[in-house]
Design an enzyme around this catalytic site. Structure first.
Site, PDB file in Angstrom:
ATOM      1  N   HIS A  43       0.946  -1.139  -0.003  1.00 54.23           N
ATOM      2  CA  HIS A  43       0.013  -0.020   0.042  1.00 54.23           C
ATOM      3  C   HIS A  43       0.966   1.351   0.094  1.00 54.23           C
ATOM      4  O   HIS A  43       1.117   1.846   1.109  1.00 54.23           O
ATOM      5  CB  HIS A  43      -0.841   0.034   1.189  1.00 54.23           C
ATOM      6  CG  HIS A  43      -1.942   0.769   1.363  1.00 54.23           C
ATOM      7  ND1 HIS A  43      -3.315   0.963   1.723  1.00 54.23           N
ATOM      8  CD2 HIS A  43      -1.942   2.367   0.817  1.00 54.23           C
ATOM      9  CE1 HIS A  43      -4.068   2.151   1.831  1.00 54.23           C
ATOM     10  NE2 HIS A  43      -3.181   3.011   1.110  1.00 54.23           N
ATOM     11  N   GLU A  70      -2.598  -1.715  -3.093  1.00 53.76           N
ATOM     12  CA  GLU A  70      -3.724  -0.918  -2.558  1.00 53.76           C
ATOM     13  C   GLU A  70      -3.394   0.570  -2.528  1.00 53.76           C
ATOM     14  O   GLU A  70      -2.126   0.887  -2.593  1.00 53.76           O
ATOM     15  CB  GLU A  70      -3.835  -1.433  -1.123  1.00 53.76           C
ATOM     16  CG  GLU A  70      -4.337  -2.767  -0.767  1.00 53.76           C
ATOM     17  CD  GLU A  70      -4.465  -3.082   0.646  1.00 53.76           C
ATOM     18  OE1 GLU A  70      -5.076  -3.939   1.107  1.00 53.76           O
ATOM     19  OE2 GLU A  70      -3.923  -2.152   1.556  1.00 53.76           O
ATOM     20  N   HIS A 191      -7.959  -5.671   7.514  1.00 53.87           N
ATOM     21  CA  HIS A 191      -7.756  -4.551   8.466  1.00 53.87           C
ATOM     22  C   HIS A 191      -7.811  -5.144   9.988  1.00 53.87           C
ATOM     23  O   HIS A 191      -9.086  -5.365  10.603  1.00 53.87           O
ATOM     24  CB  HIS A 191      -8.435  -3.294   8.252  1.00 53.87           C
ATOM     25  CG  HIS A 191      -7.683  -2.048   8.951  1.00 53.87           C
ATOM     26  ND1 HIS A 191      -7.056  -1.193   8.099  1.00 53.87           N
ATOM     27  CD2 HIS A 191      -7.752  -1.596  10.191  1.00 53.87           C
ATOM     28  CE1 HIS A 191      -6.371  -0.253   8.942  1.00 53.87           C
ATOM     29  NE2 HIS A 191      -7.037  -0.410  10.114  1.00 53.87           N
ATOM     30  N   HIS A 215       0.221  -5.605   9.801  1.00 51.02           N
ATOM     31  CA  HIS A 215       0.203  -5.264  10.988  1.00 51.02           C
ATOM     32  C   HIS A 215       0.423  -6.357  11.864  1.00 51.02           C
ATOM     33  O   HIS A 215       1.497  -6.609  12.552  1.00 51.02           O
ATOM     34  CB  HIS A 215      -0.429  -4.199  11.371  1.00 51.02           C
ATOM     35  CG  HIS A 215       0.159  -3.537  12.668  1.00 51.02           C
ATOM     36  ND1 HIS A 215       1.206  -2.798  12.677  1.00 51.02           N
ATOM     37  CD2 HIS A 215      -0.382  -3.540  14.006  1.00 51.02           C
ATOM     38  CE1 HIS A 215       1.320  -2.361  13.883  1.00 51.02           C
ATOM     39  NE2 HIS A 215       0.254  -2.891  14.822  1.00 51.02           N
TER      40      HIS A 215
END
Length: 238
Positions: A43, A70, A191, A215
């Site tokens: 991203h 992304e 996410h 993450h």
């Protein structure tokens, strides 16, 4: 089986914090593939605080699995980057300039005409398109009118409330997913999905094609090691 696409933004953040090329972003991507990941996600943002534009070119040369880029298609540099590299998939995310991380999906009704134009542009180059949306049935219906191939459900709200009431947390995502299935839209999600909440999400959501996780996966790798962590995430999707 739902595919796991590993988002390597945080690897790039670590590399950039000291300059140089440690950790080697390309090697990490290739290792993730070797460890079983079925895709790599990046991203890039205008300030290149993690993924640099050159990284995208370097990765495109070597990735053997699915490459997913992304980003915010309102940035011309992002559009040019995607068209130059022709990944398997582009995921359109409505980030604001300087935003720390993605925090909402597209209003596919308000921005329908614009999204139609962008979807058509990318699809004309043979790139599959996914639109980042909140788990709202009306937004899924609006996405259909854009001509997109898939939607990606923004899952932060699910992750935030999973430990207090997972059935309530998953409900709007199930409704959105069933609507996507009814309309013939492919379904991705991402996410804040992690080792605690991923399995339940994947079990409850019909026709989930792909999850993009970065993450949490990188954080878990600090404790479990990268190879073992990729395997642990794959087991949640089995």
């Amino acid at each position: 089986m739902t595919k796991l696409s590993v988002n390597i933004n945080k690897i790039a953040t670590l590399r950039n914090s000291r300059g140089g090329n440690n950790p080697d972003l390309v090697k990490v991507a290739l290792d993730c593939e070797r460890f079983g990941a079925q895709g790599i996600t990046v991203h890039p943002r205008p300030d290149e605080r993690h993924i640099r534009y050159q990284d995208v070119f370097d990765l495109k040369e070597v990735i053997a699995t699915e490459f997913n880029i992304e980003g915010n298609c309102r940035e011309q540099k992002f559009v040019d980057l995607v068209l130059a590299n022709k990944p398997a998939q582009v995921t359109l995310v409505p980030d604001a300039l300087g935003q720390i991380t993605s925090n909402h999906g597209w209003d596919t009704i308000k921005h329908q005409t614009y999204l139609q134009e962008m979807v058509a542009l990318f699809k004309s180059e043979g790139i599959r398109v996914s639109i980042f949306v909140d788990p709202v049935v009306e937004m899924v219906e609006g996405a259909l009118a854009t001509g997109t191939d898939r939607i990606e459900l923004y899952t932060e709200d699910y992750a935030k409330h999973y430990h207090t009431d997972r059935e309530k947390a998953i409900a709007p995502y199930m409704a959105a997913a069933y609507k996507a299935k009814e309309l013939g839209l492919g379904l991705n999600a991402g996410h804040d999905l992690d080792l605690h909440n991923l399995k339940y999400f994947a079990q409850q959501i019909p026709n989930l094609l792909e999850v993009s996780i970065g993450h949490a996966l990188v954080c878990d790798a600090l404790y479990y090691g990268l190879e073992n962590t990729v395997q642990l995430y794959l087991k949640q999707l089995a």
